[in-house]
Motif scaffolding. Structure first.
Motif, PDB file in Angstrom:
ATOM      1  N   ARG A  12       0.831  -1.202   0.000  1.00 23.78           N
ATOM      2  CA  ARG A  12       0.000   0.000   0.000  1.00 23.78           C
ATOM      3  C   ARG A  12       0.864   1.250   0.000  1.00 23.78           C
ATOM      4  N   LEU A  13       0.497   2.194  -0.854  1.00 29.80           N
ATOM      5  CA  LEU A  13       1.076   3.535  -0.845  1.00 29.80           C
ATOM      6  C   LEU A  13      -0.070   4.533  -0.821  1.00 29.80           C
ATOM      7  N   THR A  14      -0.106   5.398   0.188  1.00 26.08           N
ATOM      8  CA  THR A  14      -1.107   6.458   0.267  1.00 26.08           C
ATOM      9  C   THR A  14      -0.409   7.801   0.213  1.00 26.08           C
ATOM     10  N   VAL A  15      -0.831   8.623  -0.737  1.00 30.47           N
ATOM     11  CA  VAL A  15      -0.256   9.957  -0.921  1.00 30.47           C
ATOM     12  C   VAL A  15      -1.328  11.002  -0.647  1.00 30.47           C
ATOM     13  N   GLU A  16      -0.993  11.980   0.160  1.00 24.76           N
ATOM     14  CA  GLU A  16      -1.882  13.118   0.418  1.00 24.76           C
ATOM     15  C   GLU A  16      -1.232  14.370  -0.153  1.00 24.76           C
ATOM     16  N   ILE A  17      -1.942  15.022  -1.056  1.00 26.40           N
ATOM     17  CA  ILE A  17      -1.453  16.254  -1.684  1.00 26.40           C
ATOM     18  C   ILE A  17      -2.098  17.416  -0.947  1.00 26.40           C
ATOM     19  N   LEU A  18      -1.302  18.166  -0.211  1.00 26.03           N
ATOM     20  CA  LEU A  18      -1.830  19.164   0.712  1.00 26.03           C
ATOM     21  C   LEU A  18      -2.045  20.526   0.075  1.00 26.03           C
ATOM     22  N   SER A  19      -1.422  20.773  -1.057  1.00 27.76           N
ATOM     23  CA  SER A  19      -1.618  22.042  -1.764  1.00 27.76           C
ATOM     24  C   SER A  19      -1.101  21.885  -3.174  1.00 27.76           C
ATOM     25  N   GLY A  20      -1.455  22.866  -4.039  1.00 22.27           N
ATOM     26  CA  GLY A  20      -0.885  22.874  -5.371  1.00 22.27           C
ATOM     27  C   GLY A  20       0.627  23.031  -5.289  1.00 22.27           C
ATOM     28  N   MET A  21       1.352  22.306  -6.144  1.00 19.68           N
ATOM     29  CA  MET A  21       2.814  22.310  -6.072  1.00 19.68           C
ATOM     30  C   MET A  21       3.392  22.782  -7.405  1.00 19.68           C
ATOM     31  N   ILE A  23     -11.545  17.279  -8.323  1.00 15.15           N
ATOM     32  CA  ILE A  23     -10.107  17.235  -8.121  1.00 15.15           C
ATOM     33  C   ILE A  23      -9.825  16.282  -6.967  1.00 15.15           C
ATOM     34  N   ASN A  24      -8.816  15.431  -7.113  1.00 15.06           N
ATOM     35  CA  ASN A  24      -8.544  14.469  -6.044  1.00 15.06           C
ATOM     36  C   ASN A  24      -7.501  15.018  -5.075  1.00 15.06           C
ATOM     37  N   THR A  25      -7.708  14.706  -3.816  1.00 18.20           N
ATOM     38  CA  THR A  25      -6.839  15.196  -2.743  1.00 18.20           C
ATOM     39  C   THR A  25      -5.879  14.130  -2.246  1.00 18.20           C
ATOM     40  N   ASP A  26      -6.102  12.894  -2.647  1.00 13.54           N
ATOM     41  CA  ASP A  26      -5.212  11.816  -2.225  1.00 13.54           C
ATOM     42  C   ASP A  26      -5.222  10.706  -3.261  1.00 13.54           C
ATOM     43  N   VAL A  27      -4.324   9.766  -3.096  1.00 14.84           N
ATOM     44  CA  VAL A  27      -4.243   8.583  -3.944  1.00 14.84           C
ATOM     45  C   VAL A  27      -3.820   7.416  -3.056  1.00 14.84           C
ATOM     46  N   THR A  28      -4.550   6.313  -3.122  1.00 15.90           N
ATOM     47  CA  THR A  28      -4.142   5.095  -2.429  1.00 15.90           C
ATOM     48  C   THR A  28      -3.954   3.990  -3.454  1.00 15.90           C
ATOM     49  N   GLY A  83      -5.712   7.384 -12.847  1.00 14.96           N
ATOM     50  CA  GLY A  83      -7.058   6.831 -12.859  1.00 14.96           C
ATOM     51  C   GLY A  83      -8.123   7.904 -12.938  1.00 14.96           C
ATOM     52  N   ALA A  84      -7.912   9.024 -12.248  1.00 12.55           N
ATOM     53  CA  ALA A  84      -8.891  10.108 -12.238  1.00 12.55           C
ATOM     54  C   ALA A  84      -9.018  10.775 -13.600  1.00 12.55           C
ATOM     55  N   GLN A 116      -9.114   7.111  -5.206  1.00 11.64           N
ATOM     56  CA  GLN A 116      -8.800   8.540  -5.141  1.00 11.64           C
ATOM     57  C   GLN A 116     -10.005   9.302  -4.588  1.00 11.64           C
ATOM     58  N   SER A 117      -9.839   9.924  -3.429  1.00 10.09           N
ATOM     59  CA  SER A 117     -10.890  10.771  -2.867  1.00 10.09           C
ATOM     60  C   SER A 117     -10.998  12.033  -3.701  1.00 10.09           C
ATOM     61  N   GLN A 118     -12.245  12.446  -3.982  1.00  7.00           N
ATOM     62  CA  GLN A 118     -12.446  13.599  -4.852  1.00  7.00           C
ATOM     63  C   GLN A 118     -13.449  14.578  -4.251  1.00  7.00           C
ATOM     64  N   VAL A 119     -13.254  15.849  -4.576  1.00 10.04           N
ATOM     65  CA  VAL A 119     -14.159  16.910  -4.169  1.00 10.04           C
ATOM     66  C   VAL A 119     -14.331  17.847  -5.360  1.00 10.04           C
ATOM     67  N   GLU A 120     -15.439  18.545  -5.417  1.00 13.87           N
ATOM     68  CA  GLU A 120     -15.652  19.483  -6.519  1.00 13.87           C
ATOM     69  C   GLU A 120     -14.573  20.561  -6.507  1.00 13.87           C
ATOM     70  N   ALA A 121     -13.970  20.776  -7.643  1.00 11.95           N
ATOM     71  CA  ALA A 121     -12.960  21.820  -7.762  1.00 11.95           C
ATOM     72  C   ALA A 121     -13.619  23.191  -7.692  1.00 11.95           C
ATOM     73  N   PRO A 122     -12.956  24.179  -7.102  1.00 11.92           N
ATOM     74  CA  PRO A 122     -13.502  25.540  -7.091  1.00 11.92           C
ATOM     75  C   PRO A 122     -13.783  26.019  -8.512  1.00 11.92           C
ATOM     76  N   PRO A 123     -14.854  26.783  -8.719  1.00 11.68           N
ATOM     77  CA  PRO A 123     -15.198  27.229 -10.076  1.00 11.68           C
ATOM     78  C   PRO A 123     -14.067  27.955 -10.789  1.00 11.68           C
ATOM     79  N   GLU A 124     -13.249  28.701 -10.029  1.00 11.09           N
ATOM     80  CA  GLU A 124     -12.173  29.457 -10.670  1.00 11.09           C
ATOM     81  C   GLU A 124     -11.087  28.560 -11.266  1.00 11.09           C
ATOM     82  N   MET A 125     -11.065  27.279 -10.846  1.00  8.59           N
ATOM     83  CA  MET A 125     -10.078  26.365 -11.409  1.00  8.59           C
ATOM     84  C   MET A 125     -10.474  25.883 -12.792  1.00  8.59           C
TER      85      MET A 125
END
Length: 331
Positions: free
Chosen positions: A84-93, A253-258, A238-239, A302-311
């Protein structure tokens, strides 16, 4: 701090590579990342489709995967497989320089748990000055297990027992940057960092997708990318393969990947069978079953949430959005 020095090598492409190379710009960086004193620098091959100077999640997953595997090997563990590899992306890089650290939470003969972090730092004033400090922007945790039955060289080439019939790898390489309505700055991860061969669907069509993908460049300059390094770099795609609209008609937009693996990948190609399961409150999960040419390999969530409209939408989705709007206007 991880040591990035190693020998050099170049990827060897198979016969199914027939039509790909002419689609890419002639001049390419040596790899997705280049070692610098105390850390790494992201090249243009890490560029994602959301913004011109922001890295793709695949490159971030690959770098963190490289970090945890490097730490595991430093400890002398060569027989364990990442389950298992779980990655959390905490901000745009942005495509910049990063300090990379990894540590063993639990080193062991049968099981190991390794964590890694990426921190954004200011560029040093001189080429010999190391990277220090910085804001935490992404992190990973991983579990590694030793097989209970000893593996032999022949085991790596046996077909998996799932009995699935896998589709052949198409001869035609996708060119995400070729369409006039697709906004992929070049070089970039989707268009140049990976080789995508669509079996069913595409990154310009919403809904379930079935796609063969391989990493088309080395992950770290001066190093041969390992099988785990390749799948870690590809797992975020995958996303893109199985994307869909959010309830508001926007993008996810996904915030993590497992990444969950049954065994070490064999060969360069990975088959993604991906789809997004949305929920009415704006959250979703993209699920991918992944295989190599030997059979079932594992899964990606991949956990996902609606991206802000400005994106807005990532580059490839613009074609589908335009088609949907045209159909709505015609109706």
């Amino acid at each position: 701090m991880l040591n990035t020095a190693s020998g050099s090598a170049h990827p060897q492409h198979g016969s199914s590579d027939a039509s790909g190379d002419s689609l890419r710009p002639a001049e390419m960086p040596p790899a997705l990342f280049v070692p610098v004193p105390g850390g790494v620098r992201a090249t243009e091959l890490t560029r994602g489709p959301w913004a011109n100077q922001v890295m793709h999640g695949g490159a971030i997953c690959g770098l963190l995967g490289w970090a945890v595997e490097t730490e595991l090997r430093r400890l002398g563990s060569t027989s364990q497989i990442c389950s298992r590899l779980t990655v959390e992306i905490l901000s745009g890089m942005p495509m910049a320089q990063y300090a990379v650290t990894a540590r063993a939470v639990k080193p062991g003969r049968r099981t190991s748990v390794i964590e890694a972090e990426l921190r954004a730092v200011e560029a040093p004033s001189s080429a010999t000055e190391p990277l220090t400090g910085g804001r935490l922007v992404a992190r990973a945790s991983s579990q590694w297990l030793a097989p209970t039955v000893p593996l032999t060289a022949a085991d790596a080439h046996e077909t998996s027992s799932d009995g699935a019939v896998l589709p052949p790898i198409p001869l035609e390489r996708a060119d995400p940057g070729a369409h006039s309505e697709i906004e992929y700055p070049r070089p970039g991860f989707n268009a140049d960092g990976v080789d995508i061969r669509f079996v069913d669907g595409s990154t310009e069509e919403p809904g379930r997708g079935l796609t063969w993908i391989r990493l088309d460049h080395e992950l770290m300059a001066g190093e041969t990318t390992t099988p785990f390094g390749r799948i870690a770099t590809l797992c975020d795609l995958g996303a893109a393969v199985g994307w869909d609209y959010s309830p508001s008609g926007g993008a996810y937009i996904n915030t993590d990947v497992t990444l969950q693996l049954l065994r070490e990948p064999v060969g360069e190609w990975i088959l993604f069978d991906s789809a997004t399961d949305p929920a009415p409150h704006g959250l979703a999960c993209c699920r991918s079953e992944i295989a190599d040419q030997q059979g079932l390999l594992g899964w990606v969530l991949q956990s996902q949430v609606e991206a802000p409209p400005e994106m807005g939408f990532p580059g490839g989705m613009n074609v589908a959005v335009a088609a949907r709007e045209a159909a709505a206007s015609a109706g």
